[in-house]
Design a protein around this motif. Structure first.
Motif, PDB file in Angstrom:
ATOM      1  N   VAL A  16      59.121  40.008 -53.886  1.00  0.00           N
ATOM      2  CA  VAL A  16      59.027  39.541 -55.267  1.00  0.00           C
ATOM      3  C   VAL A  16      59.512  40.607 -56.246  1.00  0.00           C
ATOM      4  O   VAL A  16      60.251  40.313 -57.184  1.00  0.00           O
ATOM      5  N   GLY A  17      59.110  41.840 -56.014  1.00  0.00           N
ATOM      6  CA  GLY A  17      59.454  42.909 -56.947  1.00  0.00           C
ATOM      7  C   GLY A  17      60.889  43.392 -56.863  1.00  0.00           C
ATOM      8  O   GLY A  17      61.488  43.760 -57.868  1.00  0.00           O
ATOM      9  N   TYR A  18      61.437  43.404 -55.652  1.00  0.00           N
ATOM     10  CA  TYR A  18      62.771  43.978 -55.457  1.00  0.00           C
ATOM     11  C   TYR A  18      63.797  43.009 -54.874  1.00  0.00           C
ATOM     12  O   TYR A  18      64.961  43.339 -54.741  1.00  0.00           O
ATOM     13  N   GLY A  19      63.356  41.827 -54.481  1.00  0.00           N
ATOM     14  CA  GLY A  19      64.284  40.823 -53.964  1.00  0.00           C
ATOM     15  C   GLY A  19      64.674  40.988 -52.510  1.00  0.00           C
ATOM     16  O   GLY A  19      65.588  40.331 -52.027  1.00  0.00           O
ATOM     17  N   TYR A  20      63.970  41.860 -51.784  1.00  0.00           N
ATOM     18  CA  TYR A  20      64.273  42.059 -50.366  1.00  0.00           C
ATOM     19  C   TYR A  20      63.402  41.122 -49.531  1.00  0.00           C
ATOM     20  O   TYR A  20      62.365  41.503 -49.015  1.00  0.00           O
ATOM     21  N   CYS A  21      63.876  39.886 -49.394  1.00  0.00           N
ATOM     22  CA  CYS A  21      63.109  38.846 -48.705  1.00  0.00           C
ATOM     23  C   CYS A  21      63.706  38.476 -47.356  1.00  0.00           C
ATOM     24  O   CYS A  21      63.215  37.581 -46.681  1.00  0.00           O
ATOM     25  N   GLY A  22      64.770  39.142 -46.960  1.00  0.00           N
ATOM     26  CA  GLY A  22      65.480  38.789 -45.743  1.00  0.00           C
ATOM     27  C   GLY A  22      66.772  38.079 -46.110  1.00  0.00           C
ATOM     28  O   GLY A  22      67.049  37.829 -47.287  1.00  0.00           O
ATOM     29  N   SER A  23      67.558  37.745 -45.087  1.00  0.00           N
ATOM     30  CA  SER A  23      68.838  37.086 -45.355  1.00  0.00           C
ATOM     31  C   SER A  23      69.281  36.267 -44.149  1.00  0.00           C
ATOM     32  O   SER A  23      68.849  36.497 -43.024  1.00  0.00           O
ATOM     33  N   LEU A  24      70.171  35.343 -44.438  1.00  0.00           N
ATOM     34  CA  LEU A  24      70.788  34.543 -43.390  1.00  0.00           C
ATOM     35  C   LEU A  24      72.060  35.262 -42.969  1.00  0.00           C
ATOM     36  O   LEU A  24      72.943  35.505 -43.793  1.00  0.00           O
ATOM     37  N   GLN A  25      72.113  35.630 -41.686  1.00  0.00           N
ATOM     38  CA  GLN A  25      73.284  36.317 -41.156  1.00  0.00           C
ATOM     39  C   GLN A  25      73.821  35.511 -39.988  1.00  0.00           C
ATOM     40  O   GLN A  25      73.280  34.468 -39.655  1.00  0.00           O
ATOM     41  N   ASP A  26      74.862  35.999 -39.354  1.00  0.00           N
ATOM     42  CA  ASP A  26      75.531  35.245 -38.281  1.00  0.00           C
ATOM     43  C   ASP A  26      74.583  34.752 -37.199  1.00  0.00           C
ATOM     44  O   ASP A  26      74.738  33.645 -36.692  1.00  0.00           O
ATOM     45  N   ASP A  27      73.615  35.570 -36.827  1.00  0.00           N
ATOM     46  CA  ASP A  27      72.718  35.195 -35.735  1.00  0.00           C
ATOM     47  C   ASP A  27      71.411  34.581 -36.224  1.00  0.00           C
ATOM     48  O   ASP A  27      70.451  34.492 -35.476  1.00  0.00           O
ATOM     49  N   GLY A  28      71.361  34.158 -37.475  1.00  0.00           N
ATOM     50  CA  GLY A  28      70.178  33.482 -37.996  1.00  0.00           C
ATOM     51  C   GLY A  28      69.474  34.281 -39.079  1.00  0.00           C
ATOM     52  O   GLY A  28      70.015  35.247 -39.612  1.00  0.00           O
ATOM     53  N   TRP A  29      68.263  33.833 -39.390  1.00  0.00           N
ATOM     54  CA  TRP A  29      67.493  34.463 -40.444  1.00  0.00           C
ATOM     55  C   TRP A  29      66.983  35.824 -39.991  1.00  0.00           C
ATOM     56  O   TRP A  29      66.470  35.954 -38.885  1.00  0.00           O
ATOM     57  N   ARG A  30      67.137  36.811 -40.845  1.00  0.00           N
ATOM     58  CA  ARG A  30      66.628  38.156 -40.558  1.00  0.00           C
ATOM     59  C   ARG A  30      65.595  38.540 -41.604  1.00  0.00           C
ATOM     60  O   ARG A  30      65.779  38.273 -42.785  1.00  0.00           O
ATOM     61  N   HIS A  31      64.567  39.160 -41.132  1.00  0.00           N
ATOM     62  CA  HIS A  31      63.503  39.679 -41.992  1.00  0.00           C
ATOM     63  C   HIS A  31      63.125  41.041 -41.443  1.00  0.00           C
ATOM     64  O   HIS A  31      63.290  41.304 -40.242  1.00  0.00           O
ATOM     65  N   VAL A  32      62.603  41.902 -42.278  1.00  0.00           N
ATOM     66  CA  VAL A  32      62.235  43.253 -41.846  1.00  0.00           C
ATOM     67  C   VAL A  32      61.316  43.223 -40.633  1.00  0.00           C
ATOM     68  O   VAL A  32      61.401  44.093 -39.756  1.00  0.00           O
ATOM     69  N   THR A  33      60.450  42.232 -40.531  1.00  0.00           N
ATOM     70  CA  THR A  33      59.508  42.167 -39.406  1.00  0.00           C
ATOM     71  C   THR A  33      60.212  42.025 -38.067  1.00  0.00           C
ATOM     72  O   THR A  33      59.624  42.342 -37.034  1.00  0.00           O
ATOM     73  N   ARG A  34      61.440  41.576 -38.082  1.00  0.00           N
ATOM     74  CA  ARG A  34      62.221  41.440 -36.839  1.00  0.00           C
ATOM     75  C   ARG A  34      62.435  42.789 -36.151  1.00  0.00           C
ATOM     76  O   ARG A  34      62.600  42.858 -34.936  1.00  0.00           O
ATOM     77  N   TYR A  35      62.452  43.856 -36.916  1.00  0.00           N
ATOM     78  CA  TYR A  35      62.795  45.172 -36.391  1.00  0.00           C
ATOM     79  C   TYR A  35      61.592  46.053 -36.058  1.00  0.00           C
ATOM     80  O   TYR A  35      61.756  47.101 -35.444  1.00  0.00           O
ATOM     81  N   ILE A  36      60.424  45.649 -36.457  1.00  0.00           N
ATOM     82  CA  ILE A  36      59.235  46.475 -36.243  1.00  0.00           C
ATOM     83  C   ILE A  36      58.854  46.452 -34.760  1.00  0.00           C
ATOM     84  O   ILE A  36      58.691  45.381 -34.181  1.00  0.00           O
ATOM     85  N   PRO A  37      58.707  47.620 -34.142  1.00  0.00           N
ATOM     86  CA  PRO A  37      58.370  47.660 -32.713  1.00  0.00           C
ATOM     87  C   PRO A  37      56.932  47.210 -32.460  1.00  0.00           C
ATOM     88  O   PRO A  37      56.109  47.154 -33.376  1.00  0.00           O
ATOM     89  N   GLU A  38      56.648  46.887 -31.224  1.00  0.00           N
ATOM     90  CA  GLU A  38      55.304  46.452 -30.828  1.00  0.00           C
ATOM     91  C   GLU A  38      54.285  47.587 -30.910  1.00  0.00           C
ATOM     92  O   GLU A  38      53.129  47.356 -31.194  1.00  0.00           O
ATOM     93  N   ARG A  39      54.724  48.791 -30.614  1.00  0.00           N
ATOM     94  CA  ARG A  39      53.796  49.932 -30.598  1.00  0.00           C
ATOM     95  C   ARG A  39      54.515  51.182 -31.073  1.00  0.00           C
ATOM     96  O   ARG A  39      55.718  51.171 -31.262  1.00  0.00           O
ATOM     97  N   GLY A  40      53.721  52.211 -31.269  1.00  0.00           N
ATOM     98  CA  GLY A  40      54.276  53.472 -31.736  1.00  0.00           C
ATOM     99  C   GLY A  40      54.133  53.606 -33.238  1.00  0.00           C
ATOM    100  O   GLY A  40      53.499  52.784 -33.896  1.00  0.00           O
ATOM    101  N   TYR A  41      54.736  54.638 -33.762  1.00  0.00           N
ATOM    102  CA  TYR A  41      54.636  54.923 -35.179  1.00  0.00           C
ATOM    103  C   TYR A  41      55.926  54.567 -35.896  1.00  0.00           C
ATOM    104  O   TYR A  41      57.010  54.666 -35.323  1.00  0.00           O
TER     105      TYR A  41
END
Length: 94
Positions: A16-41
């Motif tokens: 809402v504040g910065y407009g970074y809500c994800g985007s539609l790219q060649d392989d489908g919808w992308r959101h930051v949560t797609r890249y977050i690993p299962e474990r670790g820091y």
């Protein structure tokens, strides 16, 4: 529970504040949560890189993007309380 509230508040702020809500790219919808690993820091820089990846935006060498990175850095630290958090804190409620 409060960990998820912090994460939800962070996601809301960057979308809402910065407009970074994800985007539609060649392989489908992308959101930051797609890249977050299962474990670790996860560092604030990791997270911001993933935000830009999800947007399909390049930041390196772009002065305006560098300013946005600093704003996102501040936002992450404000909501998550630290520049490094465990990946489990960056999850949706289940």
């Amino acid at each position: 529970m409060s960990e998820n509230k912090d994460f939800h508040a962070l996601i809301r702020a960057i979308c809402v504040g910065y407009g970074y809500c994800g985007s539609l790219q060649d392989d489908g919808w992308r959101h930051v949560t797609r890249y977050i690993p299962e474990r670790g820091y996860v560092t604030v820089d990791d997270f911001i890189d993933w935000v830009f990846m999800a947007e399909g935006e390049q930041w390196f060498g772009n002065p305006r993007a560098m300013i946005r990175r600093e704003r996102l850095r501040s936002c992450f630290i404000t909501y998550m309380g630290s520049p490094v958090v465990h990946a489990r804190r960056l999850r949706w409620k289940r």
